[in-house]
Design a protein around this motif. Sequence first.
Motif, mmCIF file in Angstrom:
data_model
loop_
_atom_site.group_PDB
_atom_site.id
_atom_site.type_symbol
_atom_site.label_atom_id
_atom_site.label_comp_id
_atom_site.label_asym_id
_atom_site.label_seq_id
_atom_site.Cartn_x
_atom_site.Cartn_y
_atom_site.Cartn_z
ATOM 1 N N LYS A 1 0.843 -1.196 0.000
ATOM 2 C CA LYS A 1 0.000 0.000 0.000
ATOM 3 C C LYS A 1 0.881 1.250 0.000
ATOM 4 C CE LYS A 1 -3.638 -2.389 2.578
ATOM 5 N NZ LYS A 1 -4.511 -2.377 3.780
ATOM 6 N N LEU A 2 1.225 1.720 -1.199
ATOM 7 C CA LEU A 2 2.107 2.877 -1.306
ATOM 8 C C LEU A 2 1.493 4.124 -0.689
ATOM 9 C CD1 LEU A 2 3.734 0.985 -3.104
ATOM 10 C CD2 LEU A 2 4.085 2.897 -4.683
ATOM 11 N N GLU A 3 0.171 4.212 -0.717
ATOM 12 C CA GLU A 3 -0.476 5.408 -0.177
ATOM 13 C C GLU A 3 -0.301 5.496 1.339
ATOM 14 O OE1 GLU A 3 -3.514 2.102 -0.235
ATOM 15 O OE2 GLU A 3 -1.964 2.890 -1.588
ATOM 16 N N GLU A 4 0.018 4.388 2.000
ATOM 17 C CA GLU A 4 0.228 4.392 3.444
ATOM 18 C C GLU A 4 1.705 4.412 3.817
ATOM 19 O OE1 GLU A 4 -1.863 1.175 5.246
ATOM 20 O OE2 GLU A 4 -3.781 1.673 4.309
ATOM 21 N N MET A 5 2.588 4.470 2.825
ATOM 22 C CA MET A 5 4.012 4.403 3.094
ATOM 23 C C MET A 5 4.515 5.694 3.726
ATOM 24 S SD MET A 5 7.106 3.714 0.406
ATOM 25 C CE MET A 5 6.129 2.404 -0.326
ATOM 26 N N GLU A 6 5.424 5.541 4.688
ATOM 27 C CA GLU A 6 6.060 6.677 5.330
ATOM 28 C C GLU A 6 7.561 6.632 5.039
ATOM 29 O OE1 GLU A 6 5.049 7.259 9.471
ATOM 30 O OE2 GLU A 6 3.308 5.961 9.229
ATOM 31 N N CYS A 7 8.105 7.736 4.534
ATOM 32 C CA CYS A 7 9.530 7.842 4.232
ATOM 33 C C CYS A 7 10.114 9.024 5.004
ATOM 34 C CB CYS A 7 9.758 8.026 2.732
ATOM 35 S SG CYS A 7 9.242 6.633 1.726
ATOM 36 N N PRO A 8 10.413 8.854 6.271
ATOM 37 C CA PRO A 8 10.970 9.958 7.056
ATOM 38 C C PRO A 8 12.374 10.315 6.574
ATOM 39 C CG PRO A 8 10.175 8.162 8.457
ATOM 40 C CD PRO A 8 10.256 7.638 7.064
ATOM 41 N N PRO A 9 12.860 11.500 6.900
ATOM 42 C CA PRO A 9 14.246 11.841 6.586
ATOM 43 C C PRO A 9 15.204 10.853 7.234
ATOM 44 C CG PRO A 9 13.029 13.806 7.227
ATOM 45 C CD PRO A 9 12.139 12.636 7.519
ATOM 46 N N GLY A 10 16.263 10.486 6.501
ATOM 47 C CA GLY A 10 17.239 9.554 7.034
ATOM 48 C C GLY A 10 18.148 10.197 8.067
ATOM 49 N N ARG A 11 18.981 9.374 8.668
ATOM 50 C CA ARG A 11 19.959 9.830 9.658
ATOM 51 C C ARG A 11 21.362 9.641 9.093
ATOM 52 N NH1 ARG A 11 16.516 9.632 14.254
ATOM 53 N NH2 ARG A 11 14.434 9.835 13.351
ATOM 54 N N SER A 12 22.357 9.981 9.872
ATOM 55 C CA SER A 12 23.721 9.996 9.335
ATOM 56 C C SER A 12 24.226 8.617 8.934
ATOM 57 C CB SER A 12 24.678 10.603 10.366
ATOM 58 O OG SER A 12 24.681 9.836 11.563
#
Length: 382
Positions: free
Chosen positions: A230-241
């Motif tokens: 379900k791409l509409e429910e996908m969360e892509c937060p900013p990455g870390r170092s």
Amino acid sequence: MATPSISLDPADDVIRRLSENCARPFENALAMPPDVYTSSDFLAREQRDIFRREWLCVGRASALAEPGDYLTADIDGQPIAVLRSEDGTLRAVSNVCLHRMSVLLTGRGNVRRISCPYHGWTYRLDGALNGAPMMDRQPGFCKESYALPSVRCETWQGWIYVTLDPAAPPVSAQLAELTPLIERYGMTSYIETFYEEHVWDTNWKILAENFMESYHLPMLHRATVGPHSKLEEMECPPGRSAFNYHWITKEASLPIGNAHPDNTRLQGHWRKTTALLSIYPTHLITLTPGYFWYLVLQPLGVNRVGICFGGGLAPEFIEDPRAAEYMATLKQLLDEVNAEDRRGVESVFRGVRAPLAKPGHLSHLERPNYDFARYLAGRLSA
């Protein structure tokens, strides 16, 4: 007046263009320049500034359960062996004999002693020299002065990491921000049930990027996992170092994709949420409530990548009477997904070498790729 210095390293130009691209805000970000994937000079800089300095995953600790169990790896031409010692500890050593410098162990297995296949010198599991045939005839030889050089080795969440850099911060410190994000899964207790090695004809970063984003799932994986994601429910937060990650909800196409009824660690939506983790530079993990699978990558040139491919089950499914059936079904699916991915990433590598190849804008679902590019630029321009 002093003449400005001019860099003669062709990699510097590629790094400059990569850095300029990474300076763009994510909302206007582009894919990485083609030379990032095709330049042998750029790969040499990656080896020098990344692979010789970073912590690199080499496998799963549960695969080395008994004394004498070992696995082998290579860090930029340095063979490494990781062994379970008699006292139960994990140790990593140089996998090169101290006599005429033959490689000692290959693949994975179990040994009582490390034996050189060339002249028969043997070493204990802690790396100390145990025996050297007929060397007692040489007055200058002292067996006690020989021991395989140690390599730094640590574990995190059940994974084994090694590094050639004596100054690298501990793995637990580098991944301190990731641990609380995935701790509820209890990944340390997951058991590896299969392991394979492959070589694909693509650049290692193309395969890494393919793993990092799920934007390609509906198209490239339309015959397998695409319809269940379900791409509409996908969360892509900013990455870390040190890593990037994203969450995706999957329908129960496989029973082990969701939490086992006996799983009391996960509650609510976490019982059906999958974490996709990209631990820089080359450790890629799909972590579900019931199973995990992973890739560990090793560049074999700009056009080939070695792949350590493994996976297994959460403890509740290991103890389930149908565990073997579940694992067989999962392995069949993963093999099909891998075949689709191979076609995709090898096609991309053919494309990036084209004279008219030009990177386009990234989608909002490719935030991990943007973060990965910034990681590379930061390590290589330092």
